[in-house]
Design a protein around this motif. Structure first.
Motif, mmCIF file in Angstrom:
data_model
loop_
_atom_site.group_PDB
_atom_site.id
_atom_site.type_symbol
_atom_site.label_atom_id
_atom_site.label_comp_id
_atom_site.label_asym_id
_atom_site.label_seq_id
_atom_site.Cartn_x
_atom_site.Cartn_y
_atom_site.Cartn_z
ATOM 1 N N ASP A 77 5.547 0.224 -0.881
ATOM 2 C CA ASP A 77 5.428 -0.586 0.335
ATOM 3 C C ASP A 77 5.880 -2.021 0.082
ATOM 4 N N VAL A 78 5.410 -2.586 -1.017
ATOM 5 C CA VAL A 78 5.763 -3.970 -1.357
ATOM 6 C C VAL A 78 7.268 -4.084 -1.598
ATOM 7 N N SER A 79 7.825 -3.124 -2.342
ATOM 8 C CA SER A 79 9.264 -3.141 -2.623
ATOM 9 C C SER A 79 10.074 -3.036 -1.335
ATOM 10 N N PHE A 80 9.648 -2.172 -0.426
ATOM 11 C CA PHE A 80 10.341 -2.007 0.853
ATOM 12 C C PHE A 80 10.349 -3.316 1.635
ATOM 13 N N ALA A 81 9.213 -3.962 1.732
ATOM 14 C CA ALA A 81 9.129 -5.216 2.485
ATOM 15 C C ALA A 81 9.971 -6.312 1.836
ATOM 16 N N ARG A 82 9.954 -6.390 0.512
ATOM 17 C CA ARG A 82 10.722 -7.418 -0.196
ATOM 18 C C ARG A 82 12.227 -7.215 -0.018
ATOM 19 N N LYS A 83 12.656 -5.955 0.070
ATOM 20 C CA LYS A 83 14.077 -5.663 0.222
ATOM 21 C C LYS A 83 14.559 -5.796 1.665
ATOM 22 N N LEU A 137 12.952 -10.612 -1.758
ATOM 23 C CA LEU A 137 13.962 -10.707 -2.795
ATOM 24 C C LEU A 137 15.002 -11.752 -2.391
ATOM 25 N N PRO A 138 15.770 -12.277 -3.344
ATOM 26 C CA PRO A 138 16.819 -13.253 -3.016
ATOM 27 C C PRO A 138 17.850 -12.666 -2.062
ATOM 28 N N ARG A 139 18.512 -13.536 -1.325
ATOM 29 C CA ARG A 139 19.499 -13.093 -0.351
ATOM 30 C C ARG A 139 20.674 -12.364 -0.998
ATOM 31 N N ASP A 140 21.005 -12.701 -2.260
ATOM 32 C CA ASP A 140 22.161 -12.095 -2.914
ATOM 33 C C ASP A 140 21.804 -10.871 -3.755
ATOM 34 N N GLN A 141 20.591 -10.346 -3.581
ATOM 35 C CA GLN A 141 20.157 -9.175 -4.345
ATOM 36 C C GLN A 141 20.985 -7.948 -3.943
#
Length: 220
Positions: A77-83, A137-141
């Motif tokens: 869940d956290v990874s999904f939101a960060r991405k 996550l950063p915009r350029d990820q």
């Protein structure tokens, strides 16, 4: 860019992660005499829920707790939101260009529709991350569907029919990436809020991909 301002300003009012229900108390042995009183070391018998859903005195709190409050966020869940926040922000950048550079009103209307949906979702995602003490996550990820800086720069220089063709082609790729991220969340997530959003992104995204492919075919 508009999208960067949006990220810093969005607060989100979505539901925070729910608390897990208290564990149920063990019921008294069935074979015990009805008149026997429970000893101090034995748990009291659990009551049963009534027809109105309120439960009898001493009823197990977990039996009447809302189902949607059961699961908090897990790593998926956290990874999904960060991405999804930087992924959506790039879509917002592209949609902003369409408002001024597109030659076809259909493309401008599509861009406005996409922007409205993603703006609301970014705010909701940011609210969850704030509650969980996490950052996007950063915009350029690098992520599925994300367009390179060179492609975005080329899109910004295009106009009219050339822009329309480039925008739709890039947005189809971008949508496919978002759908892939959403399906991963549906398979591994636990938090009701992010899973519901993933369902919406996957379903709506697939429909919009079909719509854009049909439009692109007419341009060729």
């Amino acid at each position: 860019m508009i999208a960067m301002a949006l990220l810093t300003g969005c607060g989100g009012t979505a539901d925070r992660n729910g608390a897990a229900p208290a564990s149920a108390a063990a019921s008294a042995p069935v074979s015990a005499p009805a008149s026997a009183a429970a000893s101090p070391s034995e748990p009291a018998a659990v009551g049963t829920a009534t027809a109105d859903g309120q439960g009898s005195p001493g009823a197990d709190p977990a039996a009447s707790a809302p189902a949607d409050a059961a699961a908090g966020p897990n790593a998926a869940d956290v990874s999904f939101a960060r991405k999804m926040i930087p992924h959506h922000l790039q879509a917002l950048d592209m949609a902003s260009l369409a408002r001024t550079n597109a030659g076809d009103q259909w493309v401008r209307d599509l861009a406005s529709r996409l922007a409205e949906t993603r703006d609301a979702q970014v705010r909701e995602l940011k609210g969850w991350l704030d509650a969980w003490g996490e950052e996007p996550l950063p915009r350029d990820q690098p992520m599925p569907g994300m367009q390179s800086a060179a492609k975005i720069a080329a899109l910004a220089k295009a106009s009219g029919g050339a822009f329309d063709r480039m925008f739709i082609t890039m947005m189809i790729e971008h949508h496919k990436g978002a759908v892939a991220l959403a399906r991963s969340e549906r398979n591994g997530g636990a938090f009701d809020g992010t899973k519901a959003m993933a369902d919406s992104i996957a379903t709506t995204g697939a429909a919009e991909i079909a719509e854009m492919k049909a439009y692109l075919a007419k341009l060729k």
